[in-house]
Design an enzyme around this catalytic site. Sequence first.
Site, mmCIF file in Angstrom:
data_model
loop_
_atom_site.group_PDB
_atom_site.id
_atom_site.type_symbol
_atom_site.label_atom_id
_atom_site.label_comp_id
_atom_site.label_asym_id
_atom_site.label_seq_id
_atom_site.Cartn_x
_atom_site.Cartn_y
_atom_site.Cartn_z
ATOM 1 N N ASP A 1 5.285 9.012 11.677
ATOM 2 C CA ASP A 1 6.160 7.905 12.065
ATOM 3 C C ASP A 1 5.723 7.278 13.389
ATOM 4 O O ASP A 1 6.519 6.644 14.078
ATOM 5 C CB ASP A 1 7.632 8.333 12.133
ATOM 6 N N HIS B 1 2.765 8.180 7.031
ATOM 7 C CA HIS B 1 3.782 7.226 7.492
ATOM 8 C C HIS B 1 3.531 6.875 8.944
ATOM 9 O O HIS B 1 3.817 7.661 9.849
ATOM 10 C CB HIS B 1 5.189 7.810 7.334
ATOM 11 N N ARG C 1 8.352 -1.038 0.142
ATOM 12 C CA ARG C 1 9.372 -0.333 0.912
ATOM 13 C C ARG C 1 10.658 -1.136 0.997
ATOM 14 O O ARG C 1 10.635 -2.350 1.255
ATOM 15 C CB ARG C 1 8.868 -0.054 2.332
ATOM 16 N N HIS D 1 11.569 10.047 5.558
ATOM 17 C CA HIS D 1 12.241 10.813 6.604
ATOM 18 C C HIS D 1 13.239 11.837 6.063
ATOM 19 O O HIS D 1 14.449 11.778 6.322
ATOM 20 C CB HIS D 1 12.944 9.862 7.582
ATOM 21 N N HIS E 1 3.055 3.022 11.599
ATOM 22 C CA HIS E 1 3.191 1.572 11.664
ATOM 23 C C HIS E 1 2.183 1.011 12.666
ATOM 24 O O HIS E 1 1.809 1.689 13.631
ATOM 25 C CB HIS E 1 4.592 1.159 12.129
#
Length: 285
Positions: free
Chosen positions: A241, A27, A118, A173, A29
């Site tokens: 993240d 995970h 998602r 999460h 970005h």
Amino acid sequence: MAGSVLPYSARAGDTVPPLPPDACDCHMHVYDGRFPPAPQARLRPPPATVDMYRSVQRRLGTQRTVVVTPSTYGTDNSCTLDALHQFGNQARGIAVLDTSVSDAELERLDRAGIRGVRFNLAVGAVTTPDMIEPLARRIAPLGWHVQVNMPVSELERQAAMLRRLRVPVVFDHLARIPLPAGVDHPAFAIARGLMQERRAWVKLSGAYLASKTGAPAYADVGPLAQALMQSAPDQLVWGSDWPHPTEDHKPDDAALLDLLTSWCQGDRPLRDRILVANPARLYRF
């Protein structure tokens, strides 16, 4: 230690066991100024490019990654697709789509390495819960999954629908299970039941989103993470993240990875399964 792109030598301690080959950050970005944000975007972080993330990989020792389209880009997955092209075969992606997507586009995304859709219902939502089931039916032939980031109140409302899906559900999460309730919260029972039926996965990510005690140990998150491990160890993956777009004070990525080792309580095969075998199965590396 501060900053997510410090050299590997700055990682905390030399006693952490080295990561196995093909360890995966499931995970993260990418934000790239070449791609404009959606007009309604609430989060507009500074650039966090593929080259910047490669520095994180060198520091952590991970080799594989899963790029998740952030809320900043709405349903435009161009930045994620560009990142997948740059990363090559060691990366997979998660797209944000609505029900207007064409079958041809789904097939194009699949060829590019997308493996799921998602629904971010917690931050800057551009899709809605009623889109989940119809899109799940359409992505089932591709072997994709539905990834959800939703408040637990929404999770409880949608539990019956999630159980009906014929594709796996991946909870972001720590399934957003609130603390201090943790394992006593109804959301934990929902997630655990789906995991034990092998119909759901949980990402061991975002400890700083759940914790009330805070950095660096996030001590109150440990019992929840360990309960998930005991419930269904084959249905867990780990994610950094990065670049932590919701946080003003960025957590240290190496410390977050070391949390996984501590949660595993010395069970190195379990840690390695969460980092390698489980992601390989979920994302088809």
